[in-house]
Write a protein that holds these residues in place. Structure first.
Motif, short mmCIF file in Angstrom:
data_model
loop_
_atom_site.label_atom_id
_atom_site.label_comp_id
_atom_site.label_asym_id
_atom_site.label_seq_id
_atom_site.Cartn_x
_atom_site.Cartn_y
_atom_site.Cartn_z
N PHE A 41 25.01 54.33 -8.72
CA PHE A 41 25.62 52.86 -8.62
C PHE A 41 25.05 52.40 -7.48
N PRO A 42 24.62 51.07 -7.62
CA PRO A 42 24.81 50.02 -9.16
C PRO A 42 23.71 49.90 -10.06
N TRP A 43 22.78 50.96 -9.69
CA TRP A 43 22.14 51.37 -10.81
C TRP A 43 22.53 52.24 -12.12
N GLY B 73 34.82 49.76 -13.94
CA GLY B 73 35.01 50.53 -15.17
C GLY B 73 35.33 52.48 -14.40
N HIS B 74 34.89 52.94 -15.53
CA HIS B 74 35.60 54.37 -15.41
C HIS B 74 33.87 55.16 -15.10
N ARG B 75 33.61 55.99 -13.50
CA ARG B 75 32.65 57.12 -13.94
C ARG B 75 32.36 56.25 -13.30
N THR B 76 31.96 55.04 -12.50
CA THR B 76 30.79 53.88 -12.58
C THR B 76 30.96 54.66 -10.61
N PHE B 77 31.65 53.12 -10.07
CA PHE B 77 31.79 53.58 -7.89
C PHE B 77 32.48 54.29 -7.61
N CYS C 87 39.49 55.27 -11.02
CA CYS C 87 39.27 54.63 -11.44
C CYS C 87 40.12 54.66 -13.15
N HIS C 88 40.69 56.11 -12.54
CA HIS C 88 41.20 55.91 -14.82
C HIS C 88 42.91 55.74 -14.51
N GLY C 89 43.20 55.22 -15.60
CA GLY C 89 44.36 54.62 -15.02
C GLY C 89 45.67 56.16 -15.18
N GLY C 90 45.22 57.00 -16.50
CA GLY C 90 45.93 58.25 -16.97
C GLY C 90 45.18 59.44 -16.01
N SER C 91 44.90 59.26 -14.74
CA SER C 91 44.71 60.14 -13.98
C SER C 91 45.59 60.50 -13.26
N LYS C 92 45.40 61.63 -12.58
CA LYS C 92 46.24 61.54 -12.15
C LYS C 92 46.83 61.05 -10.42
N MET C 93 45.66 60.62 -9.87
CA MET C 93 46.01 59.26 -8.92
C MET C 93 46.02 58.02 -9.50
N GLY C 94 45.67 57.82 -10.83
CA GLY C 94 45.71 56.28 -11.69
C GLY C 94 47.44 56.53 -11.81
N GLY D 274 37.69 68.44 3.78
CA GLY D 274 37.84 68.60 2.70
C GLY D 274 37.85 67.99 1.99
N LEU D 275 38.14 66.31 1.94
CA LEU D 275 38.32 65.00 1.40
C LEU D 275 36.44 65.20 1.16
N MET D 276 35.64 65.59 1.18
CA MET D 276 34.64 64.99 1.43
C MET D 276 33.83 66.33 0.04
N VAL D 277 34.02 67.50 0.75
CA VAL D 277 33.54 68.47 -0.73
C VAL D 277 35.02 68.62 -1.54
N GLY D 278 35.73 68.32 -1.79
CA GLY D 278 36.37 67.84 -2.78
C GLY D 278 36.23 66.94 -3.70
N MET D 279 35.57 65.38 -3.17
CA MET D 279 35.18 64.90 -3.68
C MET D 279 34.14 65.07 -4.49
N ALA D 280 33.12 65.71 -3.58
CA ALA D 280 30.98 66.05 -4.35
C ALA D 280 31.74 67.00 -5.02
N SER D 281 33.37 67.88 -5.36
CA SER D 281 32.82 69.49 -6.71
C SER D 281 33.05 68.10 -7.15
N HIS D 282 34.52 66.68 -7.95
CA HIS D 282 34.57 65.99 -8.94
C HIS D 282 33.18 65.52 -8.88
N LEU D 283 32.42 65.28 -8.39
CA LEU D 283 31.19 64.67 -8.84
C LEU D 283 30.27 65.55 -9.38
N LEU D 284 29.84 66.95 -9.33
CA LEU D 284 29.44 67.80 -10.17
C LEU D 284 30.14 68.46 -11.44
N LEU D 285 31.01 68.68 -11.40
CA LEU D 285 31.89 68.63 -12.83
C LEU D 285 31.49 67.88 -13.47
N ASP D 286 32.16 66.50 -13.87
CA ASP D 286 31.81 65.25 -14.37
C ASP D 286 30.33 65.03 -15.46
#
Length: 164
Positions: free
Chosen positions: A117-119, A64-68, A42-49, A94-106
């Motif tokens: 989200f959507p709350w 937007g960023h850091r929502t959905f 969701c962020h154009g400046g990120s590696k994925m973006g 692996g994908l799920m563990v990596g994604m979960a680690s991302h959320l925890l770090l953010d």
């Protein structure tokens, strides 16, 4: 958090997960790194973006960023898609563990994430760090040490299994 911290978090989480499961550690590690970067699509400046600019811009315009992409709903939907189209459980895990680690770090950043989200409720840890600041470097250092520790254990377990 910066991309390198997310990657290191994905490595540490994947290697830790490899110790408590029978999934292929090499696949967990590789897909854990990809998963650790995926929520920032969701962020154009990120590696994925930067890798998928059109998709990134579209997602950012809609959500937007850091929502959905930083929510439990996103984790659930990605898991559903993976379960439908991917037959290798190590890839999915692996994908799920990596994604979960991302959320925890953010969640440790001052801005937090919209985990439910959507709350619009912002979730952040009681102790926060500034992205790119000294505290993030400390988190990066700890995650690096954990990666070495868990990696050594996974490697030694692999060697022990290969000898039999």
């Amino acid at each position: 958090m910066t991309g390198k911290t997310h990657i290191t978090g994905g490595i540490a989480a994947s290697l830790a997960f490899a110790q408590i499961t029978d999934y292929d550690p090499a696949i967990l590690l590789l897909t854990g790194v990809v998963g650790s970067l995926l929520p920032d699509i969701c962020h154009g400046g990120s590696k994925m973006g930067r890798t998928f600019p059109l998709l990134s811009k579209t997602i950012n315009m809609i959500f937007g960023h850091r929502t959905f992409t930083h929510s439990l709903l996103f984790l659930f939907l990605v898991n559903l898609l993976l379960q439908t189209f991917i037959t290798n459980d190590s890839v999915i895990a692996g994908l799920m563990v990596g994604m979960a680690s991302h959320l925890l770090l953010d969640m440790v950043t001052k801005n937090g994430i919209k985990l439910f989200f959507p709350w619009k409720l912002t979730v952040r840890s009681p102790i926060t760090a500034t992205t790119g600041g000294h505290a993030e470097y400390a988190v990066f250092a700890v995650l690096s040490l954990l990666s070495v520790y868990f990696g050594y254990d996974v490697f030694m377990s692999y060697l022990a299994g290969a000898r039999h």
